[in-house]
Write an enzyme that holds these catalytic residues in place. Structure first.
Site, PDB file in Angstrom:
ATOM      1  N   GLU A   1      37.101  36.050  33.428  1.00 19.45           N
ATOM      2  CA  GLU A   1      37.349  36.256  32.003  1.00 19.45           C
ATOM      3  C   GLU A   1      36.421  37.237  31.317  1.00 19.45           C
ATOM      4  O   GLU A   1      36.712  37.714  30.227  1.00 19.45           O
ATOM      5  CB  GLU A   1      37.254  34.907  31.263  1.00 19.45           C
ATOM      6  CG  GLU A   1      38.080  33.788  31.870  1.00 19.45           C
ATOM      7  CD  GLU A   1      39.569  34.070  31.931  1.00 19.45           C
ATOM      8  OE1 GLU A   1      40.011  35.141  31.443  1.00 19.45           O
ATOM      9  OE2 GLU A   1      40.312  33.241  32.478  1.00 19.45           O
TER      10      GLU A   1
ATOM     11  N   SER B   1      52.245  34.417  34.105  1.00 22.18           N
ATOM     12  CA  SER B   1      50.934  33.997  33.619  1.00 22.18           C
ATOM     13  C   SER B   1      51.049  33.602  32.143  1.00 22.18           C
ATOM     14  O   SER B   1      51.782  32.666  31.820  1.00 22.18           O
ATOM     15  CB  SER B   1      49.895  35.099  33.859  1.00 22.18           C
ATOM     16  OG  SER B   1      48.590  34.594  33.712  1.00 22.18           O
TER      17      SER B   1
ATOM     18  N   ASP C   1      47.125  29.187  44.016  1.00 21.66           N
ATOM     19  CA  ASP C   1      46.621  29.842  42.800  1.00 21.66           C
ATOM     20  C   ASP C   1      45.311  29.196  42.360  1.00 21.66           C
ATOM     21  O   ASP C   1      45.249  27.991  42.124  1.00 21.66           O
ATOM     22  CB  ASP C   1      47.677  29.719  41.693  1.00 21.66           C
ATOM     23  CG  ASP C   1      47.444  30.664  40.530  1.00 21.66           C
ATOM     24  OD1 ASP C   1      46.288  31.052  40.295  1.00 21.66           O
ATOM     25  OD2 ASP C   1      48.425  31.002  39.845  1.00 21.66           O
TER      26      ASP C   1
ATOM     27  N   HIS D   1      47.579  33.791  42.390  1.00 23.05           N
ATOM     28  CA  HIS D   1      48.193  34.143  41.106  1.00 23.05           C
ATOM     29  C   HIS D   1      49.057  35.390  41.240  1.00 23.05           C
ATOM     30  O   HIS D   1      49.963  35.612  40.441  1.00 23.05           O
ATOM     31  CB  HIS D   1      47.106  34.355  40.057  1.00 23.05           C
ATOM     32  CG  HIS D   1      47.584  34.216  38.647  1.00 23.05           C
ATOM     33  ND1 HIS D   1      48.312  33.137  38.213  1.00 23.05           N
ATOM     34  CD2 HIS D   1      47.447  35.021  37.566  1.00 23.05           C
ATOM     35  CE1 HIS D   1      48.598  33.277  36.932  1.00 23.05           C
ATOM     36  NE2 HIS D   1      48.096  34.414  36.523  1.00 23.05           N
TER      37      HIS D   1
END
Length: 739
Positions: free
Chosen positions: A206, A606, A681, A713
Site C-alpha cells: 500500500e 479488485s 490470493d 491476485h
C-alpha cells in the site's frame, strides 16, 4: 490495493517472421494473449548509466513475452548489445515465497528472467540478481558470479559510493565488498517473525515502499529497518493448486488489528556502532519513507500516524539517532494525507517537497524553516520529482496542467518560480525518469492509437534518439495487421450529483443506422487510480468491440488526479458516491440511440470487483449482468493501511464498515452475477469470495463462479488468460443473448 485490470496490461515483443500472413481472419482472443505481444516491445526499468554514456533496460523476448534480458544502448552511437542473457545464466531455481509475494506486490508477478539491476557508480559494471544468484556484468559482455551464499536474495543493490553490494538473505541484511567479496550478515537476529532490511507487508502493498534499508551517499552509514510481525494476526492462506494445497501462515494485518512493530537503526557498513532512531513515543505508526541529505550527515524519516492524518518529517542525527520534527503535513477534515516519493534534498540544504495543502498536489521548496510554493493551480503534479538540475535551479515533474486526460513532463525554476514549461508533445500520456544531474530524460509515452514508445530527450524535451520507437504503423509491428479494424476512442463528460465533471471514454463498433449495441461497461472506481486517459488501452478492448460490444468506462468521484475534495468524498463511505456515479454513467449510456438499454453489462477486478457487487446490490435492473473479479466483500478483511486511510478504524466506526461491506446486502443481488478469484490470493484474500458465496447460497441467490487454483491476485498467464476471458464472455453472452 493498487489497480488490477486483469488481461488489459500485457508485455510486448517484436513480430515473428511471416506471422502477419496468419492474421488475416481478424483478432482472436488467443492472439490477444499470445507471444509476441500485440503492444509491440515494452521494455522495463530504463536507466542511464551514471556517466550518461549508456542506457540500459530490461527487454522481453519475442517468443516468451514474460521473460526479460538486460540490454544496453551506447548513447553516442545508438548501438545495442545484450549484457545478460537470462536463459544462459539463469539457474532455473524456483522463487522463494518471499520473492513471489514481493513480485506480486510490485505488480510484476508472472515475469521471468531479470526483474531488476543496479549500476555501479563508476559506470563500469551492473549488478544483476537472477534466480538466487548475483552477477556483475561488464560493458564488454563479461558476466561474473559474485561469491554470495546460494539461496533466495531480496533487494540487492550497490552502495552509492560503490564500496559494497548489499542484499537481504534469511531475513538479515548482508553486505560484502564490491571487489573483495567476503559477504557478512550485519544483523543477526532475523528469523521467525523478525526481519531486517525488508519492507513489511503494508509498506509493499500500500505504500509503494519495497525495501527496508538505505545507504548514505558516501557509504558511511546504512539505515536499516527492523520489523517484528509477532503482533500481527495470522491468516491461514491456502495456496490451492491443481495437484495439491500449500498452507501458509501469513501475517496479515486486517483493518482494526495490530500492525508489525517497526524500528529503524543506523549502523556502519560492518554492522558496528548500531544506534536506534527515535521515531517517537507512539509506536503505532508507519515508517513511510527514508532519505539521506546530499552530504550524508542527516537522515530524513517520514513518520505517518496510524490514522494517516499527520505526516511528520523527522530530521535525524545518524551518529546518535536523535530526531526532531522538521515540519508536518496535516489532513483536512474528513480526509487523509497522501504519501509521495518527491522529497529531494538539495546541495544547499533545502528540500523539494510535494503537498496537497492547498487542495491540489503541488511542489514546494522548504528552506530556512519556510515553504515556497513552486507550482499552483487547479491541476495536479504527480507525487514525485522526476529530476533536478541544481546548476540551473530547475525541477522536472509530470502533471496534468494541460488537461486531466493527458500527462506531461514539465520543468520550473524552483528558486524563482514563474513560468512552467511543458516538455512533451500534446495529445499523449507520458512518464519520465532522468539522470542525476537533470540533463537528459527517458520519456515513455502512448496515446489511444499508439502503444507505448520510449525515447531519450535532452533537458528541453527535444528527442535525441528512439529507445523503442514501436511505431504501430510499421509493417512488422505485431498490431499492424489489425490496424484496418482498429476503432477510435472517444471522450466525454457527464455531471455527478454534486456538479462534479466526470470523464468517460468509449469505443464503438462501426455503427449501422438503426442498430442498437450491447455495452461492456468496465470500471475500477477506487481511490489512487485514474482509468480514463489518452493512453493506449491495449488489444483486449478492441477484441471486445470486434465482438459487437461498445466498450465504456468512467472515472467516478473518489478517483485520483482531481484534487483533495474530489477524492475525499469516499471518506468513511466507500461504495457510495462511486456507485452513484457509475450508475449515472449507465443511465447516460441508455439515452444514446445506438445503445441497447437492456444489454449493458459491467465488469471489474479488485476494487472494481467490489464495485460490481455494490452496483448489483444498489441498482438492481440497471445492468443485464455483472462480473466481479477478486472482490473485497468485507472491508474488515482487508489490510490496515489501505482500509483505515479511507474508512477509519472498524472498532470505532463499525457503522461505516457495515454500510460499505457487500455481505450485508448480498441477498439483494437479483441480476446475473459471475464471481472470479485466484485461490492463492494474498492481497484480497480468498476468504472474501468464500464468505460471499456462502452468504448467497444460504439466501438461495443464484450466481456463477470460477476459481483459479494456484493463482494470486493476478489471474493470468499462458492458457489462463484465454480461459478467464472465455469464461467471462461465455457468461455475458448467455445472459444477454449477444451471440
Amino acid at each position: 490495493m493498487q489497480k488490477w485490470l486483469v488481461g488489459l496490461a500485457m508485455l510486448g515483443a517484436p513480430l515473428m517472421a511471416n506471422e502477419a500472413l496468419a492474421q488475416t481472419k481478424g483478432l482472436t482472443l488467443e492472439r490477444v494473449f499470445a507471444s509476441p505481444d500485440l503492444n509491440g516491445p515494452q521494455p522495463r526499468a530504463a536507466k542511464l548509466s551514471p556517466d550518461g554514456k549508456f542506457l540500459t533496460l530490461l527487454r522481453n523476448r519475442a517468443d516468451e513475452k514474460e521473460r526479460f534480458d538486460l540490454w544496453a544502448m551506447d548513447t553516442r552511437t545508438g548501438e545495442w548489445r545484450m549484457l545478460v542473457d537470462s536463459k544462459k545464466f539463469g539457474t532455473g531455481t524456483e522463487l522463494s515465497e518471499a520473492e513471489k509475494m514481493q513480485r506480486e506486490r510490485a505488480r510484476i508477478a508472472g515475469s521471468k528472467g531479470i526483474i531488476a539491476y543496479d549500476w555501479a557508480p563508476d559506470s563500469k559494471s551492473v549488478l544483476v540478481p537472477l534466480e538466487g544468484e548475483l552477477y556483475r556484468a561488464g560493458l564488454d559482455g563479461g558476466v561474473a558470479k559474485l561469491p554470495a551464499k546460494a539461496g533466495p536474495k531480496l533487494n540487492a543493490e550497490i552502495s552509492p559510493a560503490g564500496g559494497f553490494v548489499s542484499y537481504v538473505q534469511d531475513q538479515n541484511l548482508v553486505v560484502m565488498g564490491l571487489g573483495a567479496g567476503n559477504p557478512r550478515a550485519i544483523t543477526d537476529d532475523g528469523e521467525g517473525t523478525v526481519h531486517w532490511g525488508e519492507a513489511e507487508f503494508v509498506a509493499q502493498e500500500e505504500m509503494a515502499r519495497f525495501k527496508g534499508y538505505w545507504w548514505a551517499p558516501n557509504d558511511r552509514y546504512v539505515a536499516v529497518e527492523r520489523f517484528d510481525e509477532a503482533p500481527v494476526g495470522v491468516v491461514t492462506r491456502a495456496a490451492i493448486g491443481a495437484e495439491g494445497t500449500q498452507l501458509f501462515q501469513q501475517r496479515y494485518p486486517k483493518a482494526g488489528t495490530p500492525n508489525a512493530n517497526v524500528e529503524l537503526y543506523v549502523m556502519d557498513p560492518n554492522g558496528d556502532h548500531k544506534v536506534g532512531v527515535d521515531l517517537g513515543t507512539d509506536k503505532d505508526i508507519y515508517l513511510a519513507r527514508v532519505d539521506w541529505s546530499k552530504d550524508g550527515k542527516t537522515l530524513y524519516v517520514q513518520r505517518e500516524n496510524r490514522e494517516q492524518t499527520v505526516l511528520d518529517l523527522l530530521q535525524v542525527d545518524p551518529a546518535t539517532g536523535k530526531s526532531v520534527v522538521l515540519f508536518s503535513e496535516k489532513a483536512r477534515a474528513k480526509s487523509w494525507v497522501n504519501l509521495s516519493t518527491a522529497l529531494t534534498p538539495l546541495d544547499d540544504g533545502s528540500l523539494l517537497w510535494w503537498s496537497e495543502r492547498d487542495g491540489h498536489g503541488h511542489l514546494y521548496r522548504f528552506a530556512k524553516g519556510k515553504f515556497a510554493q513552486i507550482t499552483k493551480g487547479d491541476w495536479e503534479v504527480a507525487p514525485d520529482v522526476v529530476g533536478v538540475d541544481e546548476a540551473k535551479s530547475r525541477v522536472f515533474f509530470v502533471g496534468n496542467k494541460d488537461g486531466v486526460l493527458e500527462r506531461h513532463l514539465y520543468s520550473a525554476d524552483y528558486k524563482k518560480g514563474g513560468a512552467i514549461t511543458r516538455l512533451t508533445e500534446a495529445g499523449w500520456w507520458n512518464e519520465a525518469t532522468m539522470d542525476p544531474s537533470g540533463t537528459r530524460a527517458i520519456v515513455k509515452r502512448s496515446n489511444p492509437n499508439q502503444p507505448a514508445q520510449t525515447y531519450l530527450a535532452d533537458a528541453s524535451g527535444k528527442r535525441i534518439a528512439w529507445v523503442n520507437e514501436n511505431a504501430v504503423t510499421a509493417a512488422d509491428h505485431p498490431y499492424n495487421p489489425y490496424l484496418a479494424a482498429h476503432r477510435e476512442r472517444s471522450f466525454g463528460t457527464i455531471k455527478a450529483a454534486d456538479g462534479s465533471e466526470l470523464h468517460w471514454e468509449m469505443i464503438t463498433p462501426k455503427l449501422e443506422p438503426g442498430k442498437k449495441y450491447p455495452v461492456f461497461f468496465q470500471h475500477y472506481g477506487g481511490p489512487h487510480a485514474q482509468q480514463v486517459s489518452k493512453a493506449w488501452g491495449g488489444s483486449l478492448e478492441q477484441y471486445l468491440v470486434s465482438r459487437g460490444y461498445i466498450w465504456f468506462q468512467l472515472d467516478n468521484r473518489g478517483s485520483a488526479n482531481r484534487g483533495v475534495e474530489f477524492e475525499s468524498q469516499i471518506w468513511h463511505a466507500m461504495g457510495s458516491v462511486e456507485v452513484e456515479d457509475q450508475v449515472a454513467g449507465a443511465k447516460y449510456l441508455k439515452t444514446l440511440p445506438y445503445v441497447d438499454a437492456n444489454k449493458v453489462v459491467t465488469y471489474g477486478w479488485s476494487y472494481g470487483g467490489y464495485m460490481t457487487l455494490k452496483l448489483l446490490e444498489k441498482a438492481p435492473g440497471v445492468f443485464a449482468a455483472g462480473v466481479a473479479g477478486a472482490p473485497v466483500t468485507k472491508w474488515e478483511l482487508y489490510d490496515t493501511h489501505y482500509t483505515e486511510r479511507y474508512m477509519g478504524d472498524p472498532t470505532k466506526v463499525p457503522e461505516a464498515y457495515a454500510a460499505s461491506d457487500n455481505i450485508g446486502e448480498a441477498a439483494k443481488i437479483a441480476d446475473p452475477m459471475l464471481l472470479l478469484h485466484g485461490m492463492a490470493d494474498d492481497n484480497v484474500v480468498f476468504e472474501n469470495s468464500t464468505a460471499l458465496a456462502a452468504t448467497l447460497q444460504k439466501a438461495e441467490v443464484p450466481f456463477e463462479m470460477m476459481f483459479y487454483p494456484g493463482h494470486t491476485h493476478r489471474v493470468g498467464g499462458p492458457g489462463i488468460s484465454v480461459h478467464l476471458w472465455n469464461t467471462i464472455l461465455d457468461f455475458l453472452d448467455r445472459k444477454t443473448g449477444v451471440k
